[in-house]
Design a protein around this motif. Sequence first.
Motif, PDB file in Angstrom:
ATOM      1  N   GLU A 232       0.794  -1.215   0.000  1.00 41.25           N
ATOM      2  CA  GLU A 232       0.000   0.000   0.000  1.00 41.25           C
ATOM      3  C   GLU A 232       0.836   1.280   0.000  1.00 41.25           C
ATOM      4  O   GLU A 232       0.392   2.321  -0.485  1.00 41.25           O
ATOM      5  CB  GLU A 232      -0.954   0.018   1.196  1.00 41.25           C
ATOM      6  CG  GLU A 232      -2.086  -0.996   1.110  1.00 41.25           C
ATOM      7  CD  GLU A 232      -1.745  -2.325   1.760  1.00 41.25           C
ATOM      8  OE1 GLU A 232      -0.601  -2.817   1.548  1.00 41.25           O
ATOM      9  OE2 GLU A 232      -2.601  -2.880   2.469  1.00 41.25           O
ATOM     10  N   GLU A 233       2.043   1.198   0.598  1.00 42.88           N
ATOM     11  CA  GLU A 233       2.925   2.360   0.628  1.00 42.88           C
ATOM     12  C   GLU A 233       4.347   1.910   0.308  1.00 42.88           C
ATOM     13  O   GLU A 233       4.711   0.757   0.545  1.00 42.88           O
ATOM     14  CB  GLU A 233       2.905   3.027   2.015  1.00 42.88           C
ATOM     15  CG  GLU A 233       1.555   3.570   2.437  1.00 42.88           C
ATOM     16  CD  GLU A 233       1.588   4.190   3.824  1.00 42.88           C
ATOM     17  OE1 GLU A 233       2.692   4.596   4.271  1.00 42.88           O
ATOM     18  OE2 GLU A 233       0.526   4.283   4.470  1.00 42.88           O
ATOM     19  N   LYS A 234       5.131   2.824  -0.223  1.00 46.67           N
ATOM     20  CA  LYS A 234       6.535   2.564  -0.512  1.00 46.67           C
ATOM     21  C   LYS A 234       7.406   3.247   0.529  1.00 46.67           C
ATOM     22  O   LYS A 234       7.175   4.400   0.895  1.00 46.67           O
ATOM     23  CB  LYS A 234       6.911   3.058  -1.910  1.00 46.67           C
ATOM     24  CG  LYS A 234       6.105   2.412  -3.035  1.00 46.67           C
ATOM     25  CD  LYS A 234       6.297   0.916  -3.095  1.00 46.67           C
ATOM     26  CE  LYS A 234       5.522   0.292  -4.238  1.00 46.67           C
ATOM     27  NZ  LYS A 234       5.593  -1.187  -4.219  1.00 46.67           N
ATOM     28  N   ALA A 235       8.409   2.515   0.991  1.00 46.55           N
ATOM     29  CA  ALA A 235       9.358   3.076   1.947  1.00 46.55           C
ATOM     30  C   ALA A 235      10.518   3.714   1.197  1.00 46.55           C
ATOM     31  O   ALA A 235      10.751   3.423   0.023  1.00 46.55           O
ATOM     32  CB  ALA A 235       9.867   1.987   2.877  1.00 46.55           C
ATOM     33  N   GLY A 236      11.267   4.569   1.872  1.00 48.30           N
ATOM     34  CA  GLY A 236      12.435   5.184   1.248  1.00 48.30           C
ATOM     35  C   GLY A 236      13.025   6.246   2.140  1.00 48.30           C
ATOM     36  O   GLY A 236      12.417   6.662   3.140  1.00 48.30           O
ATOM     37  N   LEU A 237      14.199   6.698   1.780  1.00 48.69           N
ATOM     38  CA  LEU A 237      14.885   7.701   2.590  1.00 48.69           C
ATOM     39  C   LEU A 237      14.281   9.082   2.437  1.00 48.69           C
ATOM     40  O   LEU A 237      14.619   9.998   3.195  1.00 48.69           O
ATOM     41  CB  LEU A 237      16.376   7.711   2.236  1.00 48.69           C
ATOM     42  CG  LEU A 237      17.105   6.392   2.490  1.00 48.69           C
ATOM     43  CD1 LEU A 237      18.564   6.492   2.088  1.00 48.69           C
ATOM     44  CD2 LEU A 237      16.979   5.971   3.957  1.00 48.69           C
TER      45      LEU A 237
END
Length: 494
Positions: A287-292
């Motif tokens: 549902e969501e993308k992780a990232g810096l």
Amino acid sequence: MTNIFLNPKHLIFIFGFISCSLTSTAQFTKPNILFIAVDDFRAELGHFEKSTIITPNLDKLASQGVSFSNHFVQVPTCGASRAAFLTGKRPGRIAELGNNIMQDEFSVKQETELPETFIHHLRRNGYYTVGMGKISHSVDGYVYGYEEEVSDKKELPYSWDEFLFDPGKWGTGWNAFFAYANGENRQSMNRQVKPYEAAAVDDLGYPDGLTTQLAIKKLRELKNSSQPFFLGVGLFKPHLPFTAPQKYWDLYDKDQISLAKNPKKPQNVAKASLQESGEFNGYELGEEKAGLDNVLSDEYARKIKHAYYAAASYSDAQIGLILDELKALELDQNTIVIVWGDHGWHLGEQQVWGKHTLFENALNSALIFKIPASNISKIDDSIVESVDIYPTLMELTGIEKPAGLDGKSFAKLLKSEESQTGNVAYSYYKNGISLRTDRYRLTQYFRGAEPTIELYDHQKDPLESINIAAENPEIVANLMPLWQEGNTGLYNKK
């Protein structure tokens, strides 16, 4: 028929002789070894302080042995971590940091005087060795790609008397590794899958349940073995995808699952020291993308952590079944039991979801040892490394260790209530080498992005949230000679 009267003193002598003989035989019988590898299992267990994860079977095992809270792997990725653990040697070449080191090199080497792994060494010294699941990097013992047909090339050609795996409805080992309950997998679905699943199935609805049944069946066979045995069982969960039967999800109140206490990037650190959670994002229906540059919402972060916990509790239940069988067969009294996580996993700490960093969360993994005839029970905060397990097992089994191992035996920690200060651990990844002492983590990177040196004070900042190297040059200078002892020449710089 002649009746013979035995003087009571003679009886005492005879029974005493028999008793001593049995004791002597028992003392010289090598212990069996049950080794359970758990993929991506960070050092978060139910018996640790302030933990909310539910692992009753590992907690019970820890109550009968030693659980190490400061166990560190050499490399925070599966294949390379296992290669270092199996050989007792730290990586000295870039190839040794990759998942494919064993399939590319171990599988094609001729047998030499130097054993390919400690399992091979046990086999040469009288042990019957059986593996199943993910012990090296291959999940079924054979070398082939994720989407290729199963080959007949063995990843560890000399280590095993037997290697077993039941892929069930998934067909191949790698399909089973990335399995969903309906028989599909990440590859078959072209990554159009979520990074989690709660399915209305029993424990046999996922591959680890099948592996557990294989282990139970094999233990029943090994009970009658004339040789001591090494049984290695490799469980997949909680590796992605975080899949588990619904009942393990139901163990938790999701609203009570705490979020990472350090969800932001550390201060005074280059992005190059972190990673963009690419493996996690590769499950493209998340549902969501992780990232810096992107922090997950609290709701989704809690959901993913819930999924990881459920998968870990599922593995804990399988371990419980295996240990119950070991006891039912009365093998527990002469069997060393080891549970080992091949590395840790960031659950949102440092804004990362995954492994592949030189931070504590990726390097610190579960390690529990239970040895026969010991009443020692403790959580030990001594620093130990994965490479230490090889020489420890050799000491415990009375087998001479090969020359050239980097690890040091911690057998004495398994036989004493005391912990040990002054130990250190070395880890390698992302063009960096990291040293962990009782108080500090010092990491130096060989790269252009600054800063290249990071220092964390675990007394004041156990979450590794602020790099204090710049303002503490004396501490860095004092630690550097110790750091240098772990420089294997991996990056061709002194």
